[in-house]
Write an enzyme that holds these catalytic residues in place. Structure first.
Site, short mmCIF file in Angstrom:
data_model
loop_
_atom_site.label_atom_id
_atom_site.label_comp_id
_atom_site.label_asym_id
_atom_site.label_seq_id
_atom_site.Cartn_x
_atom_site.Cartn_y
_atom_site.Cartn_z
N HIS A 105 0.83 -1.21 0.00
CA HIS A 105 0.00 0.00 0.00
C HIS A 105 0.87 1.25 0.00
O HIS A 105 1.28 1.73 1.05
CB HIS A 105 -0.89 0.00 1.24
CG HIS A 105 -1.77 -1.21 1.33
ND1 HIS A 105 -1.30 -2.46 1.73
CD2 HIS A 105 -3.10 -1.38 1.08
CE1 HIS A 105 -2.30 -3.33 1.70
NE2 HIS A 105 -3.40 -2.70 1.32
N HIS A 134 -4.19 3.39 -3.28
CA HIS A 134 -4.32 2.77 -1.95
C HIS A 134 -3.51 1.49 -1.78
O HIS A 134 -2.68 1.40 -0.88
CB HIS A 134 -5.80 2.48 -1.64
CG HIS A 134 -6.00 1.50 -0.53
ND1 HIS A 134 -6.02 1.88 0.79
CD2 HIS A 134 -6.14 0.14 -0.53
CE1 HIS A 134 -6.18 0.81 1.55
NE2 HIS A 134 -6.26 -0.26 0.77
N GLU A 194 -17.89 -3.58 24.84
CA GLU A 194 -17.09 -4.80 24.98
C GLU A 194 -15.88 -4.79 24.05
O GLU A 194 -14.78 -5.20 24.43
CB GLU A 194 -17.94 -6.04 24.70
CG GLU A 194 -19.08 -6.27 25.69
CD GLU A 194 -20.33 -5.46 25.36
OE1 GLU A 194 -20.35 -4.79 24.30
OE2 GLU A 194 -21.29 -5.48 26.16
N LEU A 221 -8.83 -2.66 10.91
CA LEU A 221 -9.01 -1.23 11.16
C LEU A 221 -9.73 -0.95 12.47
O LEU A 221 -10.64 -1.68 12.86
CB LEU A 221 -9.73 -0.58 9.98
CG LEU A 221 -8.88 -0.54 8.70
CD1 LEU A 221 -9.75 -0.25 7.47
CD2 LEU A 221 -7.76 0.48 8.81
N HIS A 274 -29.19 -14.54 25.41
CA HIS A 274 -28.11 -14.39 26.39
C HIS A 274 -27.39 -15.70 26.71
O HIS A 274 -26.44 -15.70 27.46
CB HIS A 274 -28.66 -13.78 27.68
CG HIS A 274 -28.88 -12.30 27.59
ND1 HIS A 274 -29.60 -11.74 26.56
CD2 HIS A 274 -28.45 -11.28 28.37
CE1 HIS A 274 -29.61 -10.42 26.73
NE2 HIS A 274 -28.92 -10.12 27.81
C1 LIG Z 1 -11.75 -4.32 9.96
C2 LIG Z 1 -11.19 -4.16 8.58
N1 LIG Z 1 -12.03 -4.19 7.53
C3 LIG Z 1 -11.57 -4.10 6.27
C4 LIG Z 1 -10.23 -4.00 6.03
C5 LIG Z 1 -9.69 -3.96 4.60
N2 LIG Z 1 -9.22 -2.60 4.33
C6 LIG Z 1 -7.92 -2.27 4.41
S1 LIG Z 1 -7.67 -0.62 4.22
C7 LIG Z 1 -9.31 -0.34 3.99
C8 LIG Z 1 -9.86 1.03 3.84
C9 LIG Z 1 -8.98 1.97 3.20
O1 LIG Z 1 -9.38 3.29 3.46
P1 LIG Z 1 -8.63 4.16 4.53
O2 LIG Z 1 -8.74 3.56 5.85
O3 LIG Z 1 -9.15 5.52 4.38
O4 LIG Z 1 -7.13 4.06 4.10
P2 LIG Z 1 -6.44 4.79 2.87
O5 LIG Z 1 -6.94 4.13 1.62
O6 LIG Z 1 -6.82 6.21 2.93
O7 LIG Z 1 -4.99 4.55 3.08
C10 LIG Z 1 -10.02 -1.54 4.06
C11 LIG Z 1 -11.49 -1.62 3.86
C12 LIG Z 1 -9.38 -3.97 7.16
N3 LIG Z 1 -8.07 -3.88 7.03
N4 LIG Z 1 -9.89 -4.03 8.41
#
Ligand SMILES: Cc1ncc(C[n+]2csc(CCOP(=O)(O)OP(=O)(O)O)c2C)c(N)n1
Ligand SMILES: [Mg+2]
Length: 654
Positions: free
Chosen positions: A20, A250, A400, A111, A462
């Site tokens: 990336h 990206h 949680e 994320l 539950h």
């Molecule tokens: C919980 C989660 N869901 C999905 C992904 C897959 N994923 C990696 S980066 C991203 C989104 C990219 O957008 P952003 O966070 O704005 O990063 P940028 O492209 O600006 O670097 C996704 C959906 C992940 N890493 N974690």
């Protein structure tokens, strides 16, 4: 200097043919200001306890982290490692992995997790400062992306941070308006500055490519009385001629032409992986910036009272106070032997904690708004608050996921053994964080009560059914299900002694008899399973059970005995420890009775390893129901009679 990050990111991703480049190129200016002017760190000592923590929550931007580690002079991060980005055996894995790369504070990629870890790190810093004074005084910085802030966990994390006024937590938001699918406007209209403000943060916006503006915002953040969020407007893939500002920057290599154009646009003339000498030395100087602060800190540590210094070091290294723990365990066992208790294992947990909490000052408990149900707060525990961080009990609120991720951060920070409280059914609400604790090998302890249909009237929403199996599916996680007060204490001891992995203790709401009434110094749960009731003579039947079902199994043994069938009962408080036991011990406890029966008020998945596919299983194969628990045990056929019948059927005796 920022262009050095950009060049390394482009080149490494290109060479790896994956990765990336967009985030490192976009956030390079922000990171450069942070690392060259604000972050307190020493590449020569990545474990310096008083370093500022830097969390790259958007783990996909790992090349930003690796470039910074190389440029600032972490020995392990050589240019060869950068060239080996994403290759087997390198320390430059696809996403930053804690324990794999010196300087990486937590494993990120899913994320939102890093941001929530950082909240825990900031809590740990405040608590340790309250206990040890000025020897603990550092900040926690986070770089978070759009994705981090869109994830639900971010809300739990920022709300908790705002509530606790974690003013040494500073989030740099890579506000590039782009995610994988394209412009953020496809899916999001949140005003993040307003959101953070509403959560009690100080928040502002800056041009993320204006070093002076970034520095001014960071300077202002240093003395905030609230956590700080700085939304840094950036361009993803900054410098790339056709891909900058687009989602195409990206997550894939830019390609030779685009890189050529970016080099021209950025005025970068060096060959791939080459950093001009003067830029590298400027970076190395930035890496050496905190050496005086580190030396001063070493002096202050040395000047501490010897006992305090030893205690601080012990706690930061995660070593247990062995004698105090042994004495506490012994005291609880002696008390249970002197006056056996017919109590729920959640109550037994509280009873154990009454001794463990004073013995282990590093234990920080909590609950996600179920304190009275989880029994995780002992009488002496003060609540932690913005006004008093010395408190050892955290009211996490109904959060949680945020709780579990913050606990990971506390452990990563060091000095703390966190334990939680929630219902076992809500383990699903924290599963991603539990998985990361297991992946990182962190001692984080989850107390999860109301562990089956035994909770009764609250009903199927539950009542956990598949949760034990689901948790047992996570590698490197210990799942304990103790059967009485003695086992509860023993499982607590094992969880505390497991420095390199997390644990879940599944505990009951309903009362259980104390099956072990004699004092025994040994921790029988350590083997994962043990014979709790021996057969009269050669066993025809082995009954394996966990938690609340062990007592039912013991009753079944009596019924069988009356019919002339010799059965033994094996309590299995921890599948994982049993699987790890030496072959001979495992064989001995599994035994050679030809009939094997498993009993657990949960699904069968995972049990075949113990009872074989021909074994009988008494448990659940549907969701539960709302009724008093004794009726539910009858309704779902988890009774001594059902166990005895199953055995007799297999023996051809009914
Ligand atoms: C919980 C989660 N869901 C999905 C992904 C897959 N994923 C990696 S980066 C991203 C989104 C990219 O957008 P952003 O966070 O704005 O990063 P940028 O492209 O600006 O670097 C996704 C959906 C992940 N890493 N974690
Ligand atoms: Mg983005």
């Amino acid at each position: 200097m920022a262009n050095a990050i950009r060049a390394l990111a482009m080149d490494a991703v290109e060479q790896a043919k994956s990765g990336h480049p967009g985030l490192p190129m976009g956030a390079a200016d922000v990171a450069t200001v942070l690392f060259t002017q604000f972050l307190k760190f020493d590449p020569a000592d990545p474990a310096w306890p008083d370093r500022d923590r830097f969390v790259l929550s958007a783990g996909h931007g790992s090349m930003l982290m690796y470039a910074l580690l190389y440029l600032t002079g972490y020995d392990a991060m050589t240019i060869e490692q950068i060239k080996q980005f994403r290759q087997s055996g390198s320390i430059t894995a696809g996403h930053p992995e804690y324990g794999h790369t010196p300087g990486v504070e937590t494993t990120t990629g899913p994320l939102g997790q890093g941001l929530a870890n950082a909240v825990g790190m900031a809590i740990a810093e405040r608590h340790m400062a309250a206990v040890f004074g000025a020897i603990v005084d550092h900040k926690t910085y986070v770089l978070a992306s759009d994705g981090d802030l869109m994830e639900g966990i971010s809300h739990e994390a920022i709300a908790l941070a705002g509530h606790l006024k974690l003013n040494k937590l500073i989030v740099l938001f890579d506000d590039n308006g782009i995610s994988i699918d394209g412009a953020l406007s496809l899916s999001d209209s949140v005003d993040q500055v307003k959101r953070f403000e509403a959560c009690g943060w100080a928040a502002s916006r800056v041009d993320g490519h204006d070093p002076q503006a970034i520095a001014a915002a960071l300077a202002q953040a240093q003395n905030s009385d609230k956590p700080v969020m700085i939304a840094c407007k950036t361009t993803i893939g900054f410098g790339a001629p056709t891909k900058a500002g687009k989602s195409s920057a990206h997550g894939s290599p830019l390609g030779a032409d685009e890189i050529k154009g970016a080099r021209a646009a950025l005025g970068w003339t060096s060959a791939p992986f080459e950093i001009p000498g003067e830029i590298l030395s400027a970076w190395r100087a930035a890496g050496a910036r905190s050496k005086p602060a580190h030396a001063d800190w070493d002096k202050r540590l040395a000047a501490l009272d010897a006992d305090q210094r030893a205690e601080f070091t012990r706690r930061m290294q995660g070593e247990l106070p062995k004698q105090a723990l042994a004495a506490a365990v012994r005291a609880v066992k002696e008390s249970l032997a002197a006056s056996p208790k017919e109590i729920a294992t959640r109550t037994a947990c509280e009873f154990a904690l009454e001794s463990l909490i004073p013995a282990l000052p590093e234990m920080i408990g909590g609950s996600a708004d179920l304190t009275g149900s989880n029994n995780t707060r002992t009488k002496s525990m003060k609540a932690m608050s913005a006004a008093d961080f010395s408190g050892r009990f955290i009211h996490y609120g109904i959060r949680e996921h945020g709780m579990a991720a913050a606990m990971n951060g506390m452990t990563l920070h060091g000095g703390i053994i966190p334990y939680s409280g929630t219902f076992l059914v809500f383990s699903d609400y924290c599963r991603p964080a539990i998985r990361l604790a297991a992946l990182m090998g962190e001692r984080v302890i989850h107390i999860m009560t109301h562990d089956s249909i035994g909770l009764g009237e609250d009903g199927p929403t539950h009542q956990p059914v598949e949760h034990l199996a689901a948790l047992r599916a996570i590698p490197n996680l210990l799942v304990f299900r103790p059967c009485d007060a003695v086992e509860t204490l023993e499982c607590w001891q094992l969880a505390l002694e497991s420095k390199d992995r997390p644990s879940v203790l599944a505990l009951t709401r309903q009362n259980l008899p104390q099956l072990s009434q004699n004092f025994l110094d040994r921790n029988r749960c350590a083997a994962g399973a043990y014979e709790i009731a021996a057969a009269d003579g050669q066993a025809d039947v082995s009954i394996f059970a966990t938690g609340s079902e062990v007592a039912i199994a013991v009753d079944a043994k009596k019924l069988l005995s009356a019919k002339g069938v010799a059965a033994r009962v094996v309590s299995v408080p921890c599948f994982e420890l049993l699987a790890e036991a030496p072959e001979a011990a495992r064989r001995a406890v599994i035994g050679d009775a030809k009939i094997k029966i498993g009993v657990e008020a949960a699904i069968r998945q995972g049990w075949d390893a113990l009872i074989g596919s021909h074994g009988s299983f008494i448990g659940m194969n549907s969701f539960g129901a709302s009724a008093p628990f004794k009726e539910l045990y009858k309704k779902f056929g988890i009774t001594a009679e059902a166990i005895a019948d199953a055995a007799l059927r297999k023996l051809g005796k009914n």
